[in-house]
Design a protein around this motif. Sequence first.
Motif, PDB file in Angstrom:
ATOM      1  N   GLN A 123      39.644  -2.182  20.768  1.00 46.62           N
ATOM      2  CA  GLN A 123      38.209  -2.384  20.534  1.00 46.62           C
ATOM      3  C   GLN A 123      37.469  -1.054  20.572  1.00 46.62           C
ATOM      4  O   GLN A 123      36.593  -0.788  19.737  1.00 46.62           O
ATOM      5  CB  GLN A 123      37.656  -3.347  21.578  1.00 46.62           C
ATOM      6  N   GLN A 124      37.834  -0.218  21.553  1.00 47.18           N
ATOM      7  CA  GLN A 124      37.192   1.106  21.634  1.00 47.18           C
ATOM      8  C   GLN A 124      37.513   1.936  20.394  1.00 47.18           C
ATOM      9  O   GLN A 124      36.631   2.607  19.841  1.00 47.18           O
ATOM     10  CB  GLN A 124      37.653   1.834  22.903  1.00 47.18           C
ATOM     11  N   LYS A 126      38.249   0.772  17.400  1.00 49.13           N
ATOM     12  CA  LYS A 126      37.500   0.205  16.269  1.00 49.13           C
ATOM     13  C   LYS A 126      36.028   0.589  16.334  1.00 49.13           C
ATOM     14  O   LYS A 126      35.410   0.881  15.312  1.00 49.13           O
ATOM     15  CB  LYS A 126      37.637  -1.316  16.258  1.00 49.13           C
ATOM     16  N   GLN A 127      35.469   0.599  17.565  1.00 46.94           N
ATOM     17  CA  GLN A 127      34.070   0.989  17.704  1.00 46.94           C
ATOM     18  C   GLN A 127      33.900   2.450  17.295  1.00 46.94           C
ATOM     19  O   GLN A 127      32.924   2.799  16.625  1.00 46.94           O
ATOM     20  CB  GLN A 127      33.600   0.778  19.148  1.00 46.94           C
ATOM     21  N   LYS A 128      34.846   3.292  17.696  1.00 46.12           N
ATOM     22  CA  LYS A 128      34.763   4.701  17.293  1.00 46.12           C
ATOM     23  C   LYS A 128      34.876   4.836  15.779  1.00 46.12           C
ATOM     24  O   LYS A 128      34.144   5.609  15.156  1.00 46.12           O
ATOM     25  CB  LYS A 128      35.860   5.524  17.970  1.00 46.12           C
ATOM     26  N   GLU A 129      35.798   4.058  15.200  1.00 52.17           N
ATOM     27  CA  GLU A 129      35.953   4.109  13.741  1.00 52.17           C
ATOM     28  C   GLU A 129      34.677   3.618  13.056  1.00 52.17           C
ATOM     29  O   GLU A 129      34.227   4.217  12.066  1.00 52.17           O
ATOM     30  CB  GLU A 129      37.148   3.253  13.302  1.00 52.17           C
ATOM     31  N   ALA A 130      34.125   2.534  13.589  1.00 51.22           N
ATOM     32  CA  ALA A 130      32.895   2.001  12.996  1.00 51.22           C
ATOM     33  C   ALA A 130      31.771   3.021  13.146  1.00 51.22           C
ATOM     34  O   ALA A 130      30.968   3.220  12.214  1.00 51.22           O
ATOM     35  CB  ALA A 130      32.510   0.680  13.671  1.00 51.22           C
ATOM     36  N   LEU A 131      31.678   3.687  14.309  1.00 53.82           N
ATOM     37  CA  LEU A 131      30.670   4.707  14.523  1.00 53.82           C
ATOM     38  C   LEU A 131      30.883   5.880  13.563  1.00 53.82           C
ATOM     39  O   LEU A 131      29.916   6.375  12.965  1.00 53.82           O
ATOM     40  CB  LEU A 131      30.710   5.178  15.987  1.00 53.82           C
ATOM     41  N   GLU A 134      29.867   4.799  10.127  1.00 58.41           N
ATOM     42  CA  GLU A 134      28.403   4.762  10.052  1.00 58.41           C
ATOM     43  C   GLU A 134      27.852   6.169   9.917  1.00 58.41           C
ATOM     44  O   GLU A 134      26.943   6.424   9.100  1.00 58.41           O
ATOM     45  CB  GLU A 134      27.843   4.068  11.301  1.00 58.41           C
TER      46      GLU A 134
END
Length: 153
Positions: A123-124, A126-131, A134
């Motif tokens: 999850q972390q 994926k959040q970094k990838e999403a960030l 973005e």
Amino acid sequence: MMSDMGEVGSAEIQLRIEKEVSEDTIDFSKAVEKLAEGLLSICQPPLEQVRKELFELTSKQEALLAQMQLENKKIHETIEDIDLNDMFAAVKVYQGKLALIRKEMINIHERTYKLKKRALRLQQIKQKEALNKEQQREQELRREQELIGRSTK
């Protein structure tokens, strides 16, 4: 006459001797009685105490023996109780099953802990990838706007 006197004198002497011997005999019998009484008065109290203590000890031993026999009887009755033996056998079986369930639960707990840890890490990521995506979009939008802004000028 002399012989009569001698006989009378010897008879008197013999009577005195017999009297003294009989008095000595009486004195010895009195002495024996007194010695026996003295010996009894010395030895009797400790012997009575010992007899009393032996009686107490014997009675206590008999009471303990009775208690031990009663406890032995209870133990034999318990051992012979078939239902109780069956219960103990069932308890052993269930203890084994419980130990297996416990091992399985520990194993499942470890696996879920590892999965949760892995899921959190993913999850972390994926959040970094999403960030990052973005941020890349924002940069691309800025570049496009800069390019558009430069071309209009």
